[in-house]
Every structure is written in C-alpha cells, then in structure tokens.
Design a protein around this motif. Sequence first.
Motif, PDB file in Angstrom:
ATOM      1  N   SER A  20      -1.086   7.076   3.866  1.00  0.00           N
ATOM      2  CA  SER A  20      -0.291   8.174   3.581  1.00  0.00           C
ATOM      3  C   SER A  20      -0.121   8.304   4.492  1.00  0.00           C
ATOM      4  CB  SER A  20      -2.288   8.105   4.032  1.00  0.00           C
ATOM      5  OG  SER A  20      -3.037   7.910   3.238  1.00  0.00           O
ATOM      6  N   HIS A  52      -3.404   1.229   4.381  1.00  0.00           N
ATOM      7  CA  HIS A  52      -4.064   1.959   4.369  1.00  0.00           C
ATOM      8  C   HIS A  52      -3.423   3.374   4.951  1.00  0.00           C
ATOM      9  CE1 HIS A  52      -5.557  -0.222   0.925  1.00  0.00           C
ATOM     10  NE2 HIS A  52      -6.254  -0.904   2.141  1.00  0.00           N
ATOM     11  N   ALA A  78       0.468  -0.913   0.006  1.00  0.00           N
ATOM     12  CA  ALA A  78      -0.077  -0.064   0.016  1.00  0.00           C
ATOM     13  C   ALA A  78       0.573   1.121  -0.205  1.00  0.00           C
ATOM     14  CB  ALA A  78      -0.975  -0.147   1.095  1.00  0.00           C
TER      15      ALA A  78
END
Length: 314
Positions: free
Chosen positions: A173, A169, A14
């Motif tokens: 970020s 996730h 991710a």
Amino acid sequence: MKIVFIGTPEFAVASLEALIAAGEDIVGVITAPDKPAGRGKKLQGSAVKLCAVEHDLTLLQPTNLKDLDFLGALKALNADLQIVVAFRMMPEAVWNMPKLGTFNLHGSLLPQYRGAAPINWAIMNGEKETGVTTFFLKHEIDTGSIIDQEKAAIGSDENVGDVYTRLMHIGASLVVRTVGRIKEDNYTLTNQEDLLTQLPAVKDAPKLNKEICNIDWNQPIEQLHNHIRGLSPYPCAFTSVLVDDSVLKLKLYSSSISKEFESKQPKIVLEKKRLGVSNSSGTIWINELQLEGKKRMDTASFLAGLKSKITLNL
C-alpha cells in the motif's frame, strides 16, 4: 508514468500486484535468474518472475547488473521511475537511469535497522513497533532520502513470519501511495542524517549467520524469547543437545516464559508434556521444535516419541 519494477521474493510480489491493480504502467520487471530448487534441482523462477509471467509483463533476469546488453535492454524500456522491493545491491548505472530516480521499500522505520534483516533484528531486540519506509536510492545502502513511512505494532509473541506477512501488505500500500505522490509531485524528502541526530541509539540489521542463530542460554529469558521468535520460522534459532551421547542440533520455533525453576547454570527442565531451559532469570518453555533428522513438531509430540535422555551440550 512508465515504471520498471525490481524484486525477487514473495515479499515483493504484493507490491507488484498492488501496482498492477492500481492501473500503473509496468513496462518491465527485473528479477533474479532461475535457480535449481527441490529434490530434482530443476530450475525454478522467483516469485516475482511467476507474477510477471502471469501478467504478461516484459521480464529481464540479468546475471550481471553491469552487463552492457542488460543495461541496453533496460534503457530501451524508457522508464520514468524504478521501484525496488527485496533485491540485491545495484550499480549506479541501474538505479540512476530513470529521470525520476529509483525508490526502495525497506522493512523498517529508517534510519533504524538499516541492513539485510530488519524484521528479524527488530523482534530480537524486543521492539514494540516497526514499519516500512520508501526512500530514493543512493550509493550507501539504505541511506537515501525518505519519501514516506508507515508504522506497525509488534505483538509480544509475534514471530518474523507474522510481522513479515503484515509488513508485506502494508508495504504494498505504501508503494502505491508513494508512486501517487511522485506522480503528483506531492512529497517532501527527509534526510536520514537529520533524523540520526535525534536518536538516542542507532540499531543496525546485519545479515544473519550461524553464530547469531546459536542461542546463549545465559541471557535473560525475555531476551531468549525475543531471540527465538525473531528467527522463526527462518533461519531459526538453534541449540546443541546430547541425545544418547550424540550431539544433535535442536531448532526452536516458538516459546513462552515463566519464573519457575530458576537455576544458577542453564539446564533443561523436563516434564511429561513440557520441555524448557531454566537459568537465573526463570524458565523459557519450548513450544515447537525440530530435532536434527526429525520433523518439526509441538513439544508434547516430541516428548511422546523421545526414548532417551536429553541434555544441553554447553
């Protein structure tokens, strides 16, 4: 800014995908060597390798991180920064190579839960909140100066799989945000030792083993519930049961609790569609399980096919 990305499992993918989507210059990817997997034991690449191949990125898979040929290939990439997400310990020759250093993404709010299994231990300890941290690597594991953090709530019935996916996730970020701050030289480092002095207690996250996964049914039912969800779906909490005089391992994937059927000594509570264990604090109901030699299933299905008496092997 030239970046080398270092990671192995799905959790790291991710972050790599997010960096690519953000347009960062990934000049190389380091991941674990291919390993035998499946029934045929065919060599299979890591999740990070599959992602790197898909995006046609330069790939290094060293068996020895101190190997001179590997170190030479890594140096030739001339990276400004290295990013580590879910990888093994590395020698200083690797993490100290780029001029801007190497930062790591860790699945906890450091300095709490340093170690190999931060998500598991946060849930097992009944935490209501966790998060992710980016920090610069140094010699001692998970102790480097903190660059940035992001918090995340833990639901009372969430398991490791639930929190793992969300942190994967959130972490991606945070990695992109951290790269941006480093590029702009817009960050302030926080010394973990300064934070430690403000904590009432320090909680670690050591590697999980068989002893940790084995349930002690004398614990309060709230703690048992946290223990089960903190190990689900992997490596999974288990207990030993007697079925037709055979001692079998019973894996436990999900549970719920009630104050029904308190008993001085732990014992199985068996109803038509419910299976639980009672002790002096109440009853913990097992909602999903797997008996040794059988498939994972919900408790109602398990009981429908159970033809023998089942008891705890204490």
